[in-house]
Design an enzyme around this catalytic site. Structure first.
Site, PDB file in Angstrom:
ATOM      1  CB  CYS A  26      -0.952  -0.024   1.193  1.00 16.39           C
ATOM      2  SG  CYS A  26      -0.120  -0.137   2.791  1.00 16.39           S
ATOM      3  CG  HIS A 543      28.407   2.597  44.177  1.00 15.33           C
ATOM      4  ND1 HIS A 543      28.432   2.155  45.495  1.00 15.33           N
ATOM      5  CD2 HIS A 543      28.347   1.475  43.420  1.00 15.33           C
ATOM      6  CE1 HIS A 543      28.397   0.842  45.510  1.00 15.33           C
ATOM      7  NE2 HIS A 543      28.350   0.396  44.259  1.00 15.33           N
TER       8      HIS A 543
END
Length: 621
Positions: A26, A543
């Site tokens: 299409c 950390h």
């Protein structure tokens, strides 16, 4: 794009030539009917250059290419034995009845859309010319242009007959002859005369077949069986003349007596049902239809609405269904636009902006499948945009007058008539609603090929730094506490600089906030470490404490997740400072720049005590 290379990759990843029953395309998609859809490698397919996404609908495997789909389609035909009209009698896929119906409607309407779109655009331009006074409806120019634009719609049954015959595997010329007979001027005049009409003593219901859809579809479906039945019983030497003769002689009268009236009744019933929904459902009709239209497209069910819409236009002169499709498309465009604003991946950002523009122009598959569905949340934002626009349209009774073939900005002429200005205003409303909803919800961004693939270490897999553009910037303190040199951290992994360069903070409060504006790239399951990439390219690892991974998330609460966008000061993680200390853990928190080779120097801005949002580290390029 190398079309040949893309074509070969596509054929290989759909399972090879032997797995292909039939292929069509299409405006934006390649559509494959396959023997075994399980042989498709969708994950690899979506990485092929030129492929924006994939979808499975109605038993078809669909590949979203965009505007280059005709070139890829041609390359597949040229580089394989696949034929556009090749079909197999064997199939590994079983379809249910509903899926088969949608597949038929899709297969019949898709080939004729260019003709309808072209003719519809001519009608739209002609309507504009009349509105602006450039033409009068009595001029010969108008008469000729009107015939050019209206021809495809008046003779729509013939176009549908040819397309349906291809789908059903019967003679397209016999089908065209059946459609032409139903539209013959003499028959049309007889059926519209008001007199009672009969054929061999059987009553013929007065039905006007011009511009109709359902009657001809039913007629050609029956014709495909009649033709095959006649072909089986007629000797070969007589087939050429007898088969088409008997097919036409049987099907046309049956259509006039039974099929045509039934199809017309079904069409009017569907039209009445939709009209009642909009008449009594008011704002909710458009809200529901606009909000679900993109989902309807995904299932292929949108083709089921075309016969209803065409019937409405032919009988009432307007339609209330198709306006929702415009709003859904604008919602998709708005959502993709928001993605282009928020994405930090430069190539994906560019893709999002491009597909947003194509969606505004009515081609939404690249935006919907290539961007919004891929990121999930933007697709929800697009549905919200469509719902808001649909509710606006239904509340004000916006009507669609001309089948223009494009549900985007080029198709705006379809609204010319009463309420045109209100229709135009709906476009920015749906676009803005989709954009705002998507921007506020956020999404998990697409990582570039250079970005981190392992937890905690934001370098490439080969250990080198990513090829990203960085800029000088300042980091603001993510914690309240005392700044310490990284060398004083009692963990050689950090103090030696193996993880990167930076500083540490001894926290006095259990709250970590973002030191930059950027995106959360990693938050560990144990919630003790967070990776962030700033808008300027800095890759930061925070950390919390040393060896706190052993707590397995105990005493930590995450307030963000991977992919979230954050601003300076946004809360990332909170933790119970005293409880962690009581369990014997050191809460010294390293703040590491994991791509330090991108900077000439990393320097402290403030030493000693810092508050959150205090500038404390400078990255110089």
């Amino acid at each position: 794009m190398d079309y040949t290379k893309t074509a070969k990759s596509i054929v290989e990843l759909v399972g090879g030539e032997e797995n292909v029953q039939h292929m069509i395309h299409c405006m934006t998609r390649l559509r494959f009917n396959l023997h075994d859809i399980k042989k498709v490698d969708r994950k690899k397919m979506e990485k092929v250059p030129g492929v924006m996404g994939t979808n499975i609908s109605g038993g078809q495997f669909q590949i979203i290419i965009g505007n280059d789909v005709p070139k890829v389609y041609t390359a597949i035909l040229e580089n394989s034995s696949i034929k556009a009209d090749s079909k197999s009698k064997k199939s590994g896929n079983s379809k249910n009845v509903i899926a088969s119906i949608f597949d038929v409607i899709s297969g019949v309407f898709t080939p004729i859309l260019p003709a309808i779109a072209g003719a519809g655009m001519i009608k739209g331009l002609l309507a504009i010319a009349l509105t602006l006074g450039w033409l009068t409806n009595e001029s010969q120019v108008y008469t000729i242009l009107n015939a050019i634009g209206d021809g495809a719609f008046y003779f729509l049954p013939i176009l549908l007959a040819v397309s349906a015959a291809r789908k059903f595997g019967s003679s397209i010329y016999v089908a065209a002859a059946i459609g032409a007979a139903l539209l013959h001027p003499t028959l049309t005049a007889l059926l519209s005369s008001g007199e009672k009409v009969a054929f061999l003593g059987l009553p013929v219901t007065a039905v006007t077949y011009s511009s109709t859809v359902i009657p001809i579809l039913l007629a050609i479906w029956i014709a495909s069986y009649v033709e095959k039945w006649v072909d089986r019983i007629i000797p070969s030497m007589f087939k050429l003349i007898v088969v088409p003769t008997l097919t036409i002689l049987i099907v046309v009268p049956v259509t006039l007596i039974a099929v045509g009236p039934l199809g017309n009744y079904l069409g009017n019933l569907l039209s009445f049902g939709v009209g009642a929904l909009f008449e009594h459902g008011w704002i909710f009709a458009g809200l529901i239809l606009g909000g679900t239209w993109s989902l309807i497209i995904m299932t292929g069910m949108h083709y089921a609405f075309l016969p209803i819409a065409m019937n409405n236009l032919a009988t009432k002169g307007y339609d209330l269904i198709l306006p929702s499709m415009f709003m859904a498309n604008m919602g998709q465009a708005g959502a993709t636009f928001a993605v282009s604003l928020r994405s930090k991946n430069k190539s994906f950002k560019s893709l999002a902006m491009t597909t947003s523009l194509t969606a505004v122009m009515g081609i939404t598959e690249p935006a919907m499948y290539g961007v919004n569905m891929r990121l999930k949340k933007p697709f929800i934002g697009a549905l919200i945009g469509g719902a808001v626009g649909g509710a606006y349209y239904s509340a004000l009774g916006v009507k669609y007058y001309i089948l223009g073939g494009n549900a985007g900005l080029p198709g705006i002429a379809s609204f010319i008539g009463e309420g045109f200005v209100l229709a135009v205003l709906g476009f920015p409303i749906a676009f803005a609603a989709g954009a705002i909803a998507t921007y506020l919800m956020g999404f998990e961004d697409v990582e570039s090929d250079e970005e981190e693939t392992t937890d905690g270490d934001q370098s490439k897999a080969d250990g080198s730094s990513p090829d990203v553009i960085v800029a000088a910037e300042k980091l603001f303190s993510p914690l309240k506490g005392e700044v310490k040199p990284l060398s004083e951290v009692k963990d050689s992994t950090f103090s030696s600089g193996i993880m990167g360069k930076g500083f540490a903070i001894q926290p006095t409060e259990g709250k970590v906030v973002s030191p930059v504006t950027g995106r959360v790239t990693t938050i560990f399951k144990t919630k003790h470490a967070i990776g962030i990439t700033s808008d300027n390219g800095a890759e930061i690892l925070i950390h919390i404490g040393l060896d706190t991974v052993k707590l397995n998330g105990k005493h930590f609460t995450a307030h963000v997740k991977d992919g979230d966008f954050v601003d300076v000061g946004d809360t990332l993680v909170t933790f119970d400072l005293e409880a962690i200390k009581a369990e014997g853990y050191d809460l010294t928190t390293p703040i590491i720049i994991t791509n330090p080779d991108r900077y000439q120097s990393i320097q402290p801005v403030k030493e000693g005590h810092v508050e959150t949002r205090d500038a404390f580290m400078a990255l110089l390029v």
